[in-house]
Design an enzyme around this catalytic site. Structure first.
Site, PDB file in Angstrom:
ATOM      1  CE  LYS A 168      -1.606  -2.742  -9.821  1.00 57.52           C
ATOM      2  NZ  LYS A 168      -0.902  -2.006 -10.897  1.00 57.52           N
ATOM      3  CG  ASP A 182       2.878  -2.095 -10.743  1.00 61.58           C
ATOM      4  OD1 ASP A 182       1.684  -2.103 -10.427  1.00 61.58           O
ATOM      5  OD2 ASP A 182       3.762  -2.683 -10.126  1.00 61.58           O
ATOM      6  N   GLY A 206      -3.329   4.253  -2.611  1.00 59.54           N
ATOM      7  CA  GLY A 206      -4.117   3.033  -2.680  1.00 59.54           C
ATOM      8  C   GLY A 206      -3.360   1.834  -2.156  1.00 59.54           C
ATOM      9  NE  ARG A 234      10.057   1.461  -8.361  1.00 59.74           N
ATOM     10  CZ  ARG A 234      11.166   1.924  -8.882  1.00 59.74           C
ATOM     11  NH1 ARG A 234      12.308   1.336  -8.595  1.00 59.74           N
ATOM     12  NH2 ARG A 234      11.170   2.974  -9.696  1.00 59.74           N
ATOM     13  CG  ASP A 294       7.513   3.278 -12.632  1.00 60.93           C
ATOM     14  OD1 ASP A 294       8.726   3.305 -12.332  1.00 60.93           O
ATOM     15  OD2 ASP A 294       6.611   3.231 -11.791  1.00 60.93           O
ATOM     16  CE  LYS A 348      -0.670  -0.356   5.026  1.00 63.73           C
ATOM     17  NZ  LYS A 348      -1.691  -0.450   6.085  1.00 63.73           N
ATOM     18  N   GLY A 349       0.257   2.354  -0.393  1.00 63.43           N
ATOM     19  CA  GLY A 349       0.944   3.636  -0.454  1.00 63.43           C
ATOM     20  C   GLY A 349      -0.035   4.755  -0.225  1.00 63.43           C
ATOM     21  CD  GLU A 350       1.803   9.716  -2.169  1.00 62.11           C
ATOM     22  OE1 GLU A 350       1.391  10.777  -1.670  1.00 62.11           O
ATOM     23  OE2 GLU A 350       2.858   9.614  -2.799  1.00 62.11           O
TER      24      GLU A 350
END
Length: 887
Positions: A524, A647, A504, A633, A629, A500-502
């Site tokens: 997601k 991603d 979602g 990762r 990107d 998780k992140g800022e």
């Protein structure tokens, strides 16, 4: 008889001196005695052979000497000699010469060379280990010539007695400390000194070292260790002490083991138990101190007994069940669930799972005359079933108890009467309504009793307010693209959070298909506090891109679902993707190097990772897709250990550790961005090639952060000077050459992904698939039948995989998945190997009261696992050095 003997003697002399055809030794070597260091020469002559091959022999072995000389004494008459310029003791011995003729070998007479010099030792004194004050003997022997040879002893630097004839034995009455000794040998030529020996005093051995667990099962463990300092005395026995820790400490009988080898298997252990063990070894003096305690946990097993005292309370509205908890020794593992199976009318019904040892199930009338059994389940599987209990009303129970006094026809008549009464009651109340809804309905293929599920009370009734794409403020074009992949929210059951992140999170989930099968997926989800339609559309655009992807190395969209939120205008979009069993490539690489159980990744595997990524990127570039990107990762490992590029937008917002932000715009992964993209914000397929080169560098360094020691704010200046990533240690030149060409400052000079695929395929072919690994790659099967990992970092059900196991890679698991101890609600990992071992219907996992928790806290169907290690993830993060990038 005398005549025959004379003939034999003459024949032997002929073979020695002549071959019967005029060949004759006219000169033989003679005995010689010389002083050590002087020259000696032997001569031999043979007649009757043309250019003979004369060989010198010493003690039965041929001599290969460069000093041998041949002289012609006449026609078919030859002389040869053998000389030694500086005679040493090793030159002493018996010499002769040989010649071959017509397949026969003839020898000259034999002569001895005797070397006179200082004595040489034929027995030197050896080290001695003894007890204090105990007598012992020392031996020394030396020979000349010349003889005689006398021996003189020195003990601790002091001469012991006078000269003695060789060989000599010195009797020592005893010493109390270590001491040095040697002997001298003397003859007419001089004195020789032997090696220096040591008298060691025997002492207690040191504690064993390196105690470790080699193999472990639920009942047995194999230990190995090495002896420490042995105290100058052989060790023949080691003592093993074992202690089981279960509320209190239980010392088990110690075991004596004959050594070597220093290995032993402890048997008869209990499953899922904490043990400590230590080792002491014994020599002639006594036992050593014990090694440090080694702690280990035996793997789980299935419960050994069935739950006892199963009881029930039945009413028309609900069935209440209760049974006794199993003791830890009986459970033999960590309880995952209790499984309940029941039959009605001789037909088995849907199995149910419960967390506690009690449960209340609505629609109790359905269980009239049902037979119920309960079993306890661990991650390995379920134990035996409890004895079946027949569910009847209270009055019927008393009748059954009294019926034991009757036999034969009376018993049958009583049972028939009870069944008839139940059928009558059922018919009268067939359409009775309750506050929980209809308790009965006409028979059909679908079950009619409703239990508490993770998201809804009923499995038959669809959500009355199912969200649709029309409820989103998105373009008609985007809506049309996603219409055929829209998945109703009721078919998804969300599990634990994978990341998780800022903006979602990514969650594990179970997707129910139309044919009632289930599929493990990843979802997601945008955060619930995001209300911007722009963020919603950005997420769905990524899904629209992925809808058309069909390539084994590119992640494929399964569907899109919309989560309706009370009192909110917009639902939350959820992108449903395949579940990638082994997580992202960056974490996999890091943990191969820094995890609790590091494992070896052969070069062939690393190149295969690169090849998979290049094939996926070649496919994307053919679709005119610019990833922007690409990094380790954002590459995922599926169950076959194949890499899938993933991603395509949302990842920039989820995994934020390598990105930079200007104001509220997206952060950028500057250490993966091409030079022209940093300078002019221009992104092309060639800029993706640059990022691929950095990803290759990540793979070869097993997950290191690019440009170590270079701040993020300094990257552009670093690159503009012509600096590039340095060649990783142990990286082949041809691999570094490929990645270095990806960083050309001129985009068109970089290789295309099609060229990269060809180069990597060629490189991969050169790596022999049959070459053995330096060390086997250890994968711990945490999701198979062998149980969960122990909490001390040990592993259960380990399997050794080499390159030959590539075809069977679908069975690989990863060694870093762990379950958290402190997540009380997240108690069952749905779809995992543990859940598959249990079986049952996962839509109806209920708590002890059959209730749903507070909003956002589903009682069932949520997985858990331990944090993959903040220390590992932090090494790849550079969050504090954000710089502003124009976007």
């Amino acid at each position: 008889m005398t005549l025959l003997l004379w003939i034999v003697v003459v024949s032997l002399r002929t073979l020695t001196g002549s071959c019967g055809s005029g060949v004759l030794f006219t000169k033989h070597p003679s005995n010689q005695t010389v002083s050590q260091g002087n020259e000696v020469r032997l001569g031999c002559a043979v007649e009757g052979v043309t250019e003979p091959d004369i060989t010198w022999m010493k003690d039965g072995e041929k001599l290969y000497s460069t000093d041998q000389v041949f002289l012609t004494l006449g026609e078919q008459h030859w002389e040869t000699s053998h000389s030694v310029k500086s005679v040493q003791q090793q030159d002493a011995g018996q010499y002769w010469c040989e010649v071959e003729f017509h397949g026969l070998t003839f020898s000259s007479e034999r002569a001895w060379i005797t070397v006179e010099g200082v004595p040489h030792f034929i027995q030197e004194p050896q080290d001695v280990a003894t007890f204090p004050s105990a007598s012992f003997n020392l031996s020394c022997a030396a020979v000349g010539p010349p003889e005689p040879v006398d021996v003189l002893w020195w003990l601790g630097g002091v001469k012991e007695g006078g000269p003695q004839p060789s060989p000599s034995v010195l009797h020592v009455p005893g010493v109390n400390s270590s001491i040095k000794f040697y002997c001298e040998a003397k003859n007419a030529r001089g004195i020789s000194v032997s090696r220096t020996g040591t008298v060691h005093i025997k002492v207690l051995p040191a504690a064993p070292v390196g105690l470790q667990v080699l193999r472990i099962t639920d009942r047995n463990v194999t230990l190995s260790w090495s002896p420490g300092f042995m105290g100058h005395s052989e060790i023949s026995i080691c003592v093993i002490q074992v202690m089981r820790i279960s509320g209190r400490k239980w010392n088990l009988p110690q075991q004596e083991v004959q050594v070597p080898p220093y290995i032993h298997t402890l048997t008869g252990l209990r499953s899922y138990s904490n043990y400590s063990t230590r080792v002491s070894c014994v020599n002639e003096v006594g036992p050593s101190p014990f090694s440090p305690w080694l702690h280990f946990i035996t793997p789980e097993s299935v419960p050994s007994v069935a739950p006892k005292n199963l009881s029930f309370e039945l009413s028309e509205l609900q069935l209440s069940l209760q049974w006794a908890k199993l003791k830890d020794d009986e459970l033999q593992g960590k309880l995952l669930a209790y499984k309940l199976q029941w039959t009605h009318g001789g037909e088995p019904q849907e199995q149910l799972l419960f967390k506690e040892n009690s449960a209340q199930i609505s629609g109790g009338a359905r269980f009239f005359n049902a037979s119920i059994q309960v079993a306890a389940c661990t991650s390995v599987g379920c134990g035996p079933w409890s004895p079946p209990v027949l569910v009847l009303p209270v009055s019927a129970q008393h009748q059954v108890q009294r019926s034991h006094m009757w036999v034969g026809l009376l018993l049958g008549l009583l049972v028939a009467t009870i069944v008839g009464l139940l059928l009558t009651v059922a018919a009268q109340r067939r359409e009775k309504e309750t506050k929980f809804g209809s308790a009965f309905k006409s028979p059909g293929p679908e079950s009619s009793v409703f239990f508490t599920a993770a998201r809804s009370f009923s499995r038959n009734v669809a959500d009355l307010h199912e969200s649709t794409l029309d409820s989103l403020c998105i373009s008609s074009e985007l809506k049309n693209k996603l219409q055929d992949v829209l998945i109703p929210e009721r078919l998804l059951t969300l599990g634990h959070v994978l990341g998780k992140g800022e903006f979602g999170s990514v969650r594990e989930a179970i997707l129910k298909t139309d044919d009632s099968s289930v599929q493990k997926v990843a979802v997601k989800v945008l955060k619930s506090d995001i209300t911007s339609s722009g963020d919603v559309e950005h997420c769905l655009k990524e899904a629209a891109y992925m809808k058309d992807f069909h390539h084994p190395n590119v992640i494929k969209l399964i569907g899109v679902s919309l989560h309706r939120r009370p009192s909110q205008r917009l639902p939350i979009p959820m992108v449903v993707l395949p579940f990638m069993k082994h997580g992202d490539l960056h974490t996999f690489l890091l943990l191969s190097r820094l995890g609790d159980e590091p494992f070896d990744l052969p070069l062939q595997t690393l190149v295969q990772f690169m090849l998979d990524i290049s094939r996926g990127m070649e496919y994307l570039s053919s679709k005119n897709i610019i990833h922007r990107d690409l990094a380790a990762r954002n590459c995922m490992l599926n169950e076959n250990m194949s890499v899938c590029v993933a991603d395509f937008g949302l990842s920039k917002k989820i995994y934020s550790g390598d990105y930079y932000r200007q104001g509220s715009v997206s952060k950028l992964p500057v250490k993966w961005i091409a030079l022209e993209s940093l300078a002019d914000n221009v992104y092309t397929t060639q800029s993706d090639v640059w990022a691929f080169g950095v990803t290759m560098w990540e793979i070869m360094t097993r997950g290191q952060t690019p440009y170590p020691g270079v701040e993020n704010s300094e990257i552009y200046e670093f690159l503009i000077k012509g600096e590039r990533l340095k060649k990783p240690a142990d990286c082949r030149e041809d691999i570094y050459e490929i990645m270095h060409r990806c960083w050309s400052p001129v985009p068109k000079c970089r290789p295309s992904f099609q060229q990269l695929v060809c180069q990597l395929e060629t490189l991969h072919v050169t790596l022999s698939p049959s070459a053995p690994l330096k060390e086997p790659l250890l994968y711990v099967n945490l999701e198979g039948d062998n149980g969960e990992p122990d909490r001390e970092g040990g592993a259960v059900g380990a399997r050794i995989l080499g390159p030959e196991a590539t075809a069977e890679a679908s069975s690989w698991s990863v060694p870093w998945q762990r379950w958290a101890e402190n997540e009380e609600k997240d108690w069952l990992m749905v779809g995992s190997g543990a859940a598959l071992a249990i079986g049952g219907d996962y839509r109806y996992i209920v708590g002890p009261c059959g209730a749903i928790g507070a909003e956002g806290e589903e009682v069932g169907l949520v997985g858990r696992r331990e944090d993959l290690g903040n220390r590992v993830f932090d090494e790849s993060r550079d969050e504090e050095d954000d710089i502003v990038i124009e976007v």
